[in-house]
Design an enzyme around this catalytic site. Structure first.
Site: not given
Ligand code: HPA
Length: 301
Positions: A39, A70, A92, A94-95, A122, A220-221, A244, A256
């Site tokens: 990302s 993406h 991903h 989650y998609e 990320a 998440m990847s 973050n 996001h």
């Molecule tokens: N958690 C999960 N996935 C992420 C995060 C997070 O804090 N930041 C970027 N991708």
């Protein structure tokens, strides 16, 4: 099985081989190193010279991402004269894709003759020393996605049924990354990645639990790709960009857009590191190949 639950008649190895042939028919370059850009981290691909760019939609059997940030295309070009394949964006779990589908592009890279892959992502920072913008080379992972790309029947042409995962993230590639980061004056940490299913971010209690379990970053990847890459013999380097602080570590709610903004700010640093690391990995692979060629025998001299 695809995202809609139907099984394709053609086996996955054949589909991966077809996709690889299609991609190679578009370029004379034969990359031995590939990078997957997460990302907001796509800038490296924009800096490749003489690149061809192929939208994922055009590549047979390739899954397509709908996530903002993406691009969804494969670029093949050169970085410091080194041929590189760059996947701009990934799909991903989650998609709604299975882990197997998420890992399909990695298998295609292997069928293209790629030998090492650099996975970027990320991630949320759990380790108390990490600030937004920090880069972390992964030393290991915790797979909490409750799925695995190797689930289902195994095709031995990809690799063994029960592949060893004691060194998913190559120590030697990580050493190269740490050396190059030092040379460039870029801080690079080493840490453990926890892969969550998503798409909701974690709760503060989940982050406390992950910290207790030894995670330094969360995302998440990456893990489905890393597992499939190892099964098929690719060497893996993975670098997280901490976009973050993970939930509860800062009092800010997670959005996001903020993840994208910090990724954007760190992209030059990451891009410079990727260029240096990819060049070194390519050289390393070439040297190994030369050393592997047997010396001429007395008679042939
Ligand atoms: N958690 C999960 N996935 C992420 C995060 C997070 O804090 N930041 C970027 N991708």
């Amino acid at each position: 099985m695809n995202a809609r639950g139907s099984r394709s008649a053609t086996d996955e190895f054949t589909r991966a081989t077809r996709a690889a042939k299609f991609i190679l028919s578009r370029t004379r370059l034969r990359p031995r190193v590939a990078v997957v850009l997460g990302s907001g981290l796509g800038v490296f691909a924009e800096r490749l010279s003489g690149s061809v760019r192929i939208p994922y939609a055009k590549i047979p059997s390739f899954p397509r991402s709908g996530v903002i940030g993406h691009a969804g295309r494969l670029a093949i070009g050169t970085s410091n004269r080194i041929p590189v394949a760059a996947l701009e964006g990934r799909v991903h779990v989650y998609e709604g894709y299975s882990a197997r589908e998420v890992a399909f592009p990695t298998r295609v890279l292997a069928r293209m003759g790629v030998e090492a892959v650099v996975l970027t992502n990320a991630a949320g920072g759990i380790h108390p020393d990490y600030e937004p913008g920090a880069l972390v080379a992964l030393s290991d992972h915790l797979n909490f996605q409750a799925t695995n790309p190797l689930m289902g029947p195994n095709d031995d042409r990809f690799g063994p049924r029960f592949p060893d995962m004691s060194e998913v993230y190559s120590k030697s590639l990580r050493a190269i990354a740490l050396e190059e980061a030092k040379r460039l004056g870029i801080a690079l940490h080493e840490g453990v990645y926890a892969a969550m299913h998503g798409p909701s971010y974690e709760t503060p209690a989940e982050i406390r639990a992950l910290r207790t379990l030894g995670a330094d970053v969360v995302g998440m990847s990456t893990v489905p790709e890393a597992i499939a890459a190892r099964q098929t013999g690719l060497r893996v380097l993975a670098i997280s960009c901490v976009t973050n602080l993970a939930a509860g570590i800062s009092s800010q709610p997670l959005v996001h857009e903020e993840v994208m903004r910090v990724g954007e700010a760190a992209k030059d640093k990451l891009s410079a590191l990727l260029a240096a690391v990819i060049e070194r990995i390519h050289r390393e692979l070439s040297r190994e190949r030369v050393n592997a060629i047997p010396a001429p025998t007395e008679e042939r001299k």
